[in-house]
Scaffold this motif. Structure first.
Motif, PDB file in Angstrom:
ATOM      1  N   UNK A 142       0.813  -1.216   0.000  1.00 27.70           N
ATOM      2  CA  UNK A 142       0.000   0.000   0.000  1.00 27.70           C
ATOM      3  C   UNK A 142       0.848   1.267   0.000  1.00 27.70           C
ATOM      4  N   UNK A 143       2.060   1.192   0.561  1.00 23.33           N
ATOM      5  CA  UNK A 143       2.934   2.370   0.556  1.00 23.33           C
ATOM      6  C   UNK A 143       3.199   2.823  -0.867  1.00 23.33           C
ATOM      7  N   UNK A 144       3.612   1.884  -1.709  1.00 17.75           N
ATOM      8  CA  UNK A 144       3.911   2.234  -3.099  1.00 17.75           C
ATOM      9  C   UNK A 144       2.647   2.636  -3.854  1.00 17.75           C
ATOM     10  N   UNK A 145       1.516   2.020  -3.521  1.00 17.34           N
ATOM     11  CA  UNK A 145       0.254   2.373  -4.183  1.00 17.34           C
ATOM     12  C   UNK A 145      -0.168   3.800  -3.848  1.00 17.34           C
ATOM     13  N   UNK A 146      -0.020   4.190  -2.577  1.00 14.75           N
ATOM     14  CA  UNK A 146      -0.392   5.539  -2.170  1.00 14.75           C
ATOM     15  C   UNK A 146       0.512   6.582  -2.804  1.00 14.75           C
ATOM     16  N   UNK A 147       1.804   6.262  -2.896  1.00 13.59           N
ATOM     17  CA  UNK A 147       2.737   7.183  -3.555  1.00 13.59           C
ATOM     18  C   UNK A 147       2.372   7.320  -5.030  1.00 13.59           C
ATOM     19  N   UNK A 148       2.032   6.219  -5.652  1.00 17.10           N
ATOM     20  CA  UNK A 148       1.672   6.269  -7.068  1.00 17.10           C
ATOM     21  C   UNK A 148       0.402   7.093  -7.283  1.00 17.10           C
ATOM     22  N   UNK A 149      -0.545   6.972  -6.345  1.00 20.12           N
ATOM     23  CA  UNK A 149      -1.802   7.715  -6.482  1.00 20.12           C
ATOM     24  C   UNK A 149      -1.568   9.219  -6.508  1.00 20.12           C
ATOM     25  N   UNK A 150      -0.801   9.731  -5.542  1.00 26.10           N
ATOM     26  CA  UNK A 150      -0.603  11.179  -5.475  1.00 26.10           C
ATOM     27  C   UNK A 150       0.511  11.653  -6.407  1.00 26.10           C
ATOM     28  N   UNK A 151       1.667  10.997  -6.337  1.00 24.50           N
ATOM     29  CA  UNK A 151       2.829  11.500  -7.073  1.00 24.50           C
ATOM     30  C   UNK A 151       2.687  11.300  -8.580  1.00 24.50           C
ATOM     31  N   UNK A 152       2.220  10.130  -8.977  1.00 21.64           N
ATOM     32  CA  UNK A 152       2.079   9.839 -10.408  1.00 21.64           C
ATOM     33  C   UNK A 152       0.699  10.219 -10.926  1.00 21.64           C
ATOM     34  N   UNK A 153      -0.334   9.750 -10.210  1.00 21.29           N
ATOM     35  CA  UNK A 153      -1.693   9.928 -10.702  1.00 21.29           C
ATOM     36  C   UNK A 153      -2.213  11.347 -10.643  1.00 21.29           C
ATOM     37  N   UNK A 154      -1.682  12.148  -9.706  1.00 23.31           N
ATOM     38  CA  UNK A 154      -2.136  13.536  -9.589  1.00 23.31           C
ATOM     39  C   UNK A 154      -1.024  14.501  -9.997  1.00 23.31           C
ATOM     40  N   UNK A 155       0.059  14.536  -9.234  1.00 23.00           N
ATOM     41  CA  UNK A 155       1.101  15.537  -9.476  1.00 23.00           C
ATOM     42  C   UNK A 155       1.720  15.409 -10.869  1.00 23.00           C
ATOM     43  N   UNK A 156       2.298  14.267 -11.166  1.00 23.28           N
ATOM     44  CA  UNK A 156       3.002  14.122 -12.447  1.00 23.28           C
ATOM     45  C   UNK A 156       2.047  14.222 -13.635  1.00 23.28           C
ATOM     46  N   UNK A 157       0.811  13.807 -13.449  1.00 23.18           N
ATOM     47  CA  UNK A 157      -0.165  13.867 -14.535  1.00 23.18           C
ATOM     48  C   UNK A 157      -0.353  15.290 -15.049  1.00 23.18           C
ATOM     49  N   UNK A 158      -0.257  16.266 -14.129  1.00 26.67           N
ATOM     50  CA  UNK A 158      -0.469  17.661 -14.533  1.00 26.67           C
ATOM     51  C   UNK A 158       0.842  18.438 -14.641  1.00 26.67           C
ATOM     52  N   UNK A 159       1.979  17.740 -14.484  1.00 30.90           N
ATOM     53  CA  UNK A 159       3.275  18.387 -14.677  1.00 30.90           C
ATOM     54  C   UNK A 159       3.961  18.849 -13.414  1.00 30.90           C
ATOM     55  N   UNK A 160       3.383  18.572 -12.242  1.00 31.65           N
ATOM     56  CA  UNK A 160       3.993  18.950 -10.973  1.00 31.65           C
ATOM     57  C   UNK A 160       5.073  17.931 -10.619  1.00 31.65           C
ATOM     58  N   UNK A 161       6.234  18.408 -10.219  1.00 30.28           N
ATOM     59  CA  UNK A 161       7.345  17.522  -9.876  1.00 30.28           C
ATOM     60  C   UNK A 161       7.263  17.113  -8.398  1.00 30.28           C
ATOM     61  N   UNK A 162       7.076  15.812  -8.100  1.00 33.35           N
ATOM     62  CA  UNK A 162       7.073  15.385  -6.696  1.00 33.35           C
ATOM     63  C   UNK A 162       8.477  15.490  -6.104  1.00 33.35           C
ATOM     64  N   UNK A 163       8.604  16.140  -4.938  1.00 33.79           N
ATOM     65  CA  UNK A 163       9.923  16.311  -4.323  1.00 33.79           C
ATOM     66  C   UNK A 163       9.994  15.689  -2.924  1.00 33.79           C
ATOM     67  N   UNK A 164       8.892  15.134  -2.448  1.00 30.74           N
ATOM     68  CA  UNK A 164       8.919  14.510  -1.135  1.00 30.74           C
ATOM     69  C   UNK A 164       7.585  13.887  -0.798  1.00 30.74           C
ATOM     70  N   UNK A 165       7.642  12.739  -0.120  1.00 32.97           N
ATOM     71  CA  UNK A 165       6.419  12.033   0.246  1.00 32.97           C
ATOM     72  C   UNK A 165       6.668  11.367   1.596  1.00 32.97           C
ATOM     73  N   UNK A 166       6.098  11.921   2.659  1.00 35.78           N
ATOM     74  CA  UNK A 166       6.344  11.435   4.017  1.00 35.78           C
ATOM     75  C   UNK A 166       5.118  10.700   4.530  1.00 35.78           C
TER      76      UNK A 166
END
Length: 200
Positions: A142-166
């Motif tokens: 689930x850790x990797x799934x949650x990161x993928x949801x926000x970092x890939x599915x939301x941020x990267x999808x619109x061009x935002x660069x993920x710089x940290x995920x705590x």
């Protein structure tokens, strides 16, 4: 840098609120500008309605969405702070993304069907809590799934660069000393991630 914090927790006495305060204080101590959008306190309407689609197509953005889009446009960094509920974003924050990260503002497609990322140049940062220990989330995937949801599915999808995920786990069962250690680690991570040297 200009930071926009999207905060989604209904209890002002929660550990998430302590995370919010720590984040704001650390950023301001390092000379960053900070705007907080407390979605519960604002009473933000998370429901994407059929009339929203019609106004998007006509170019007339609903007033409540336009306010949030202006904040996003002005921000260099967008930070999500939220509790994980049912292995995902709280409905209020998910609804914010549904309505505010809309077609024509956050993303679009060209005449050949290629996706256009309209929020490039911004950075994304996430702080989330959950009741189970991090080891459980790691072991179940689930850790990797949650990161993928926000970092890939939301941020990267619109061009935002993920710089940290705590991820701060076990927050309902650990003692206050452990929570304080989490906040200290958060301070250090924020100060390092958004130092002048790193972002020069």
């Amino acid at each position: 840098m200009k930071h926009l914090i999207l905060y989604a927790h209904p209890n002002p006495k929660s550990f998430n609120h302590a995370i919010l305060n720590t984040t704001v204080e650390t950023l301001q101590a390092n000379h960053h500008e900070v705007v907080v959008r407390d979605l519960y306190a604002l009473g933000f309407d998370p429901v994407l309605k059929s009339e929203d689609f019609m106004t998007f197509q006509s170019g007339n953005i609903p007033a409540d969405i336009k306010v949030e889009q202006d904040y996003i446009s002005e921000a260099d960094v967008i930070t999500f702070i939220y509790p994980v509920w049912w292995t995902g974003l709280p409905a209020l924050l998910k609804g914010y993304v549904d309505r505010v990260f809309s077609y024509g503002f956050a993303y679009a497609y060209d005449g050949e069907g290629n996706q256009l990322q309209l929020l490039k140049g911004k950075k994304g940062f996430t702080v989330k809590t959950h009741g189970n220990l991090n080891e459980y989330y790691d072991a179940t995937g689930m850790t990797s799934s949650l990161i993928q949801t926000t970092d890939t599915g939301i941020f990267e999808f619109v061009g935002i660069e993920p710089v940290g995920h705590i991820a701060l786990g076990g927050v309902v069962s650990v003692d206050d000393e452990s929570r304080q250690q989490m906040l200290e680690k958060l301070k250090q991570t924020i100060a390092t991630t958004f130092s002048d040297k790193v972002n020069a």
